[in-house]
Design an enzyme around this catalytic site. Structure first.
Site, PDB file in Angstrom:
ATOM      1  N   ASP A 118       0.821  -1.215   0.000  1.00  0.00           N
ATOM      2  CA  ASP A 118       0.000   0.000   0.000  1.00  0.00           C
ATOM      3  C   ASP A 118       0.854   1.262   0.000  1.00  0.00           C
ATOM      4  O   ASP A 118       0.325   2.376   0.072  1.00  0.00           O
ATOM      5  CB  ASP A 118      -0.980   0.008   1.175  1.00  0.00           C
ATOM      6  N   GLY A 157       1.139  -3.286  13.438  1.00  0.00           N
ATOM      7  CA  GLY A 157       2.358  -2.542  13.137  1.00  0.00           C
ATOM      8  C   GLY A 157       2.173  -1.041  13.258  1.00  0.00           C
ATOM      9  O   GLY A 157       3.085  -0.276  12.930  1.00  0.00           O
ATOM     10  N   HIS A 158       0.995  -0.617  13.729  1.00  0.00           N
ATOM     11  CA  HIS A 158       0.687   0.807  13.836  1.00  0.00           C
ATOM     12  C   HIS A 158       0.506   1.206  15.296  1.00  0.00           C
ATOM     13  O   HIS A 158      -0.056   0.456  16.094  1.00  0.00           O
ATOM     14  CB  HIS A 158      -0.583   1.140  13.046  1.00  0.00           C
ATOM     15  N   ASP A 195       0.724   8.965  11.168  1.00  0.00           N
ATOM     16  CA  ASP A 195      -0.063   7.743  10.991  1.00  0.00           C
ATOM     17  C   ASP A 195      -1.203   7.684  12.008  1.00  0.00           C
ATOM     18  O   ASP A 195      -0.985   7.736  13.214  1.00  0.00           O
ATOM     19  CB  ASP A 195       0.891   6.553  11.162  1.00  0.00           C
TER      20      ASP A 195
END
EC number: 3.1.-.-
Length: 590
Positions: A80, A372-373, A200
């Site tokens: 992505d 992973g965020h 993010d």
């Protein structure tokens, strides 16, 4: 970086993808006559996008301003974020692409396969490397931690100040590869002054910190120790740290590993070459080498954790894989949580595996996957370290962006110094202000399953209509006098009707005869030999009239296609003595 004419020029930041959605992350940084791109990702199609392989952002703005493009920044190697680059290079050049070693290794293979490797120059970077792109952009790569190895946050030095783009991140204090987040460098930028933070937002609704990747190890270890038959594990192909742990555990539990799935095979090969995955050569074996081994000695590592239709695990679940069948006593581990939109596909895959006798281990409560965020506390730490003047939540759906903005406000950033934006919004940033100053095209571009071209909106609508309402095909033979030579043949696909086929055929025949009797003279210009008949115009008129009549009669909206056949007329002598043949049905159709 020296400031020049800072009061006369604003920095434009234009996201083309990644906002109000998960996927196709693509961002434009523009100052005066220079553009730098940050990432160029793809997304996967919805169920309504029939025959579509991948979804890309609309790049109209980039095509129109291709002369301004000076280069690209790649933050990490997830699809992505890099999956769209090969497609974009078919439409415009990117002089240079800077990125981490693993991402560049993966990208090089993609570009060679697409035949566009000569359209750009790939340059690998290391932590704290600084690269110049054009005359206005100086980019510093800062190591971060994420679910893929070799991931970076970037500090973009511009004539107006420093912009921090976090990339995808979480703050993992015990990373599997030992490569820790360079928090010190972020703090140094914060002390000097950060003009704007783009951060993010994926887990902004989740309180606390995201657990370390290492927290998965003991839970996977327990599952492995309890498996008595063959062991299947599926995870994201790009989860290098997770794959490393799986290989370590396979060795610990005396299992050899066979890898199934092209994307996972490619990533493991690149990661081993670069030293991100370390294992003995004999631990990895081809599929045909493990068939005769005891079940308790085999681990099959596959793609398909998201229920992708063509992935290895989905094909196994559907009994379509040519070499692997589920047996009673197999254990299947889903070491991944479904991303938004994939839940139904994943659940269906799990059901099919269980029906065939597999013990399927899945779910958040098992502790076999971590994100992973970063969650809220990770995001707060990022804001605290960088101390930005302005803030823009990036990477996430709308509710995530709004929640992240609320978190930033709780950290002391004034509401007037932050904006929640959509794809295509043009952020205009100066030393003292931030605002949305316009909009550029920000839709989607669809690539079909052959990857040979873009699917237009018209084609997609036709596919959706055929899928929803079906298609009616009519074959009719017409002579040179405008009469039917035989009963028309009718084929229905996906059309629901209470009419018997014979009655429908009779009704269609009557309708064709009515149209021919009323409108034949419009297309047969003269009765003299040879007749000059507009067969193409007749076919179009018949098809349109039949479509209107059939939709009215059946009370649905199927697509209607007419295959018109005409007999070949015998040769006719003309004035110069030569003979002419009339056009055949095939020639009419063409």
């Amino acid at each position: 970086m020296a400031k020049n004419e800072a009061n006369n020029s604003a920095l434009k930041i234009i996201p083309l993808g990644g906002l109000h959605e998960i996927g196709k992350n693509t961002c434009v940084f523009e100052y005066e006559d220079e553009i730098v791109l940050l990432d160029a990702g793809l997304a996967f199609p919805t169920e309504a996008m029939h025959g579509v392989n991948i979804v890309l952002p609309d790049t109209t703005y980039l095509r129109e301003n291709r002369h301004k493009i000076k280069g690209m920044i790649v933050t990490h190697g997830h699809e992505d974020h890099i999956g769209g680059i090969a497609f974009h290079l078919k439409q415009f050049d990117i002089p240079v692409i800077y990125g981490p070693r693993l991402a560049m290794a993966m990208l090089e293979g993609k570009l060679e396969e697409a035949g566009v490797r000569d359209r750009t120059e790939l340059k690998k970077v290391l932590p704290r490397d600084v690269v110049r792109i054009g005359k206005n952009f100086l980019v510093e790569y800062i190591r971060n931690t994420h679910s893929i190895a070799d991931s970076f946050t970037v500090a973009i030095h511009t004539p107006l100040g420093v912009i921090i783009h976090t990339g995808d991140f979480k703050i993992d204090h015990t990373p599997v590869d030992g490569e820790k987040f360079d928090l010190q460098r972020l703090a140094e930028h914060g002390e000097k002054g950060v003009l704007c933070l783009l951060s993010d937002s994926t887990n902004s609704e989740v309180p606390g910190f995201t657990p370390s990747e290492r927290s998965v190890y003991p839970n996977l270890d327990r599952v492995f120790s309890q498996a008595t038959g063959r062991l299947f594990v599926t995870t994201f192909a790009s989860s290098v740290h997770r794959i490393n742990m799986i290989l370590d555990l396979a060795k610990k539990h005396n299992r050899v590993v066979t890898v199934v799935g092209r994307s996972m095979l490619n990533l493991i090969a690149h990661a081993r070459n670069l030293g991100y995955i370390k294992c003995e050569d004999n631990l990895l074996q081809p599929l045909n080498a493990v068939r005769n081994l005891p079940d308790e000695s085999v681990l099959i590592l596959t793609t398909g954790s998201q229920g992708e239709p063509m992935s290895a695990m989905t094909r196994i679940a559907n009994k379509e894989h040519p070499h692997i069948k589920i047996r009673q006593g197999d254990t299947v581990v889903f070491s991944a949580n479904p991303i938004p939109g994939n839940t139904i596909a994943v659940v269906n895959t799990i059901d099919k595996l269980m029906i065939q006798g597999a013990n399927v281990v899945y779910g958040r409560d098992k502790g076999i996957h971590v994100s992973g965020h970063g969650c809220q506390e990770d995001q707060k730490l990022m804001i605290a370290l960088t101390q930005p003047k302005f803030f823009v939540p990036f990477h996430g759906e709308h509710r995530m962006l709004v929640k992240h903005a609320q978190t930033a406000q709780s950290m002391g950033i004034p509401a007037e110094n932050m904006i929640v934006i959509q794809n295509g919004d043009v952020i205009e940033l100066t030393e003292n202000s931030i605002r949305v100053a316009g909009k550029v095209p920000s839709g989607i571009e669809l690539v079909d399953t052959t990857s040979s071209g873009m699917v237009s909106a018209t084609v997609l609508q036709e596919r959706q209509r055929m899928a929803e309402e079906g298609i009616v095909t009519i074959a009719a033979a017409i002579d040179w006098n405008g009469k039917l030579l035989a009963k028309p043949e009718i084929h229905l696909r996906g059309v629901v009707t209470s009419l018997e086929r014979s009655l429908l055929q009779k009704w269609v025949q009557q309708r064709i005869e009515e149209i021919l009797s009323v409108r034949w003279s419009e297309f047969a210009a003269t009765e003299a030999e040879p007749a000059d008949i507009d067969w193409g115009g007749l076919q179009g008129t018949l098809e349109r009239e039949l479509q209107r009549s059939i939709r009215r009669e059946l009370q649905c909206q199927p697509s209607v296609t007419l295959l018109m056949q005409i007999p070949e007329e015998p040769p006719v002598k003309v004035a110069d003595g030569r003979r002419r043949r009339t056009r055949t049905a095939a020639q009419v159709a063409s």
